[in-house]
Write an enzyme that holds these catalytic residues in place. Structure first.
Site: not given
Length: 312
Positions: A27, A45, A47, A86, A146, A264
């Site tokens: 993102f 770049a 990936g 990354a 994380y 909810r």
């Protein structure tokens, strides 16, 4: 998606510079690659799969957890600046995530910093997280696999800087949102898409306060850190400095989307060790000259407009 205008002086600074962006398919990475291309940078770049170049960037397929692959990449590109985005991103409190986070997040950072050690003039900017415990918080435990991987990565960055002179800085980023974010595990895309589809989003209590920061502002912060010599050896909070509860954020989204569908609250259990994570943006303003410019309501409107336009 059209890129915003470059920050003051950015176009002249980045034109012709060799820049390596890991996590370029994510993102934030996609927004950063687009902006750098618009500034005339020579973007490489990185990936995990081949992608079509859309802004003149050169794509490389590599796993940053592979030491040999990272060294080969750095040796071939010889980047002047590396933006390391990354990362595996998941906030779940699951012991099964410990090793994947260690392997992908921490090993990747160490591989990259090792590869650029001794390369004169190379700057590195890491994508950290406000989930990391900060020094002033004392003995606060990291809240997830994380969070601890990002916390440890910051420690390695400071070591590489102070022992071997690596020009590295760490951006502790708040809750990023904006157009192009399609990961429905994240709150804003999940709630926005649910409401647009007439579905009831299921949430926890909604009481937790977070610092929401618009993706274009985050890209500005990366560019500022990448061109500021005094950023080396430092960590910066990247956020607005204002906390907004999840419930208030969701209610604002509901108002923007319209319709009769209601969230909810209480359908899910709140996660353990969740706490308010609010940035202190003063150091970034003082040293990087960076300040957020997009308010939450305006940013959410742009995000909903993008989802509506894309027909998601």
């Amino acid at each position: 998606m059209r890129s915003p205008a470059p920050v003051h002086g950015a176009e002249n600074h980045w034109r012709g510079r060799r820049v390596l962006v890991t996590g370029a398919g994510g993102f934030i990475g996609a927004h950063l690659v687009r902006r750098l291309g618009g500034c005339g940078a020579r973007v490489h770049a990185v990936g995990r799969r081949v992608r079509e170049s859309t802004d003149g960037e050169t794509w490389h397929v590599a796993d940053v957890a592979d030491e040999g692959a990272v060294r080969k990449l750095v040796d071939s590109v010889r980047p002047e600046v590396v933006f390391h985005l990354a990362s595996e991103v998941a906030g779940a409190r699951d012991p099964k995530l410990v090793l994947p986070m260690l392997h992908s997040n921490l090993t990747g950072v160490v591989n990259l910093l090792t590869a650029v050690t001794g390369a004169p003039g190379t700057r590195v900017v890491l994508a950290g997280s406000l989930e990391e415990p900060r020094p002033e918080e004392g003995d606060r435990a990291p809240s997830s696999p994380y969070a601890v991987s990002k916390w440890a990565a910051d420690g390695y960055a400071r070591m590489f800087h102070h022992l071997w002179g690596v020009q590295v800085s760490n951006l502790r980023i708040g809750m990023v949102y904006g157009p192009g974010h399609q990961d429905t595990r994240k709150l804003v895309p999940y709630v926005a898409l649910s409401l647009l589809r007439g579905q009831e989003p299921e949430l926890g209590s909604g009481t937790r306060e977070l610092d929401w920061v618009y993706v274009d502002d985050v890209v500005d912060a990366f560019l500022a850190a990448g061109q500021t010599p005094d950023a080396a050896g430092r960590a910066f909070d990247i956020g607005t400095g204002t906390g907004t509860s999840i419930r208030d954020t969701v209610e604002l989204l509901s108002e923007i989307v319209g319709g009769r569908t209601r969230p909810r609250y209480g359908a899910l259990t709140d996660r353990a060790l969740d706490s308010a994570r609010i940035a202190d943006p003063a150091p970034a303003a003082e040293i990087l000259g960076w300040r957020p410019t997009v308010g939450l309501e305006e940013g959410l409107r742009r995000t909903v407009e993008w989802f509506t336009r894309e027909g998601r």
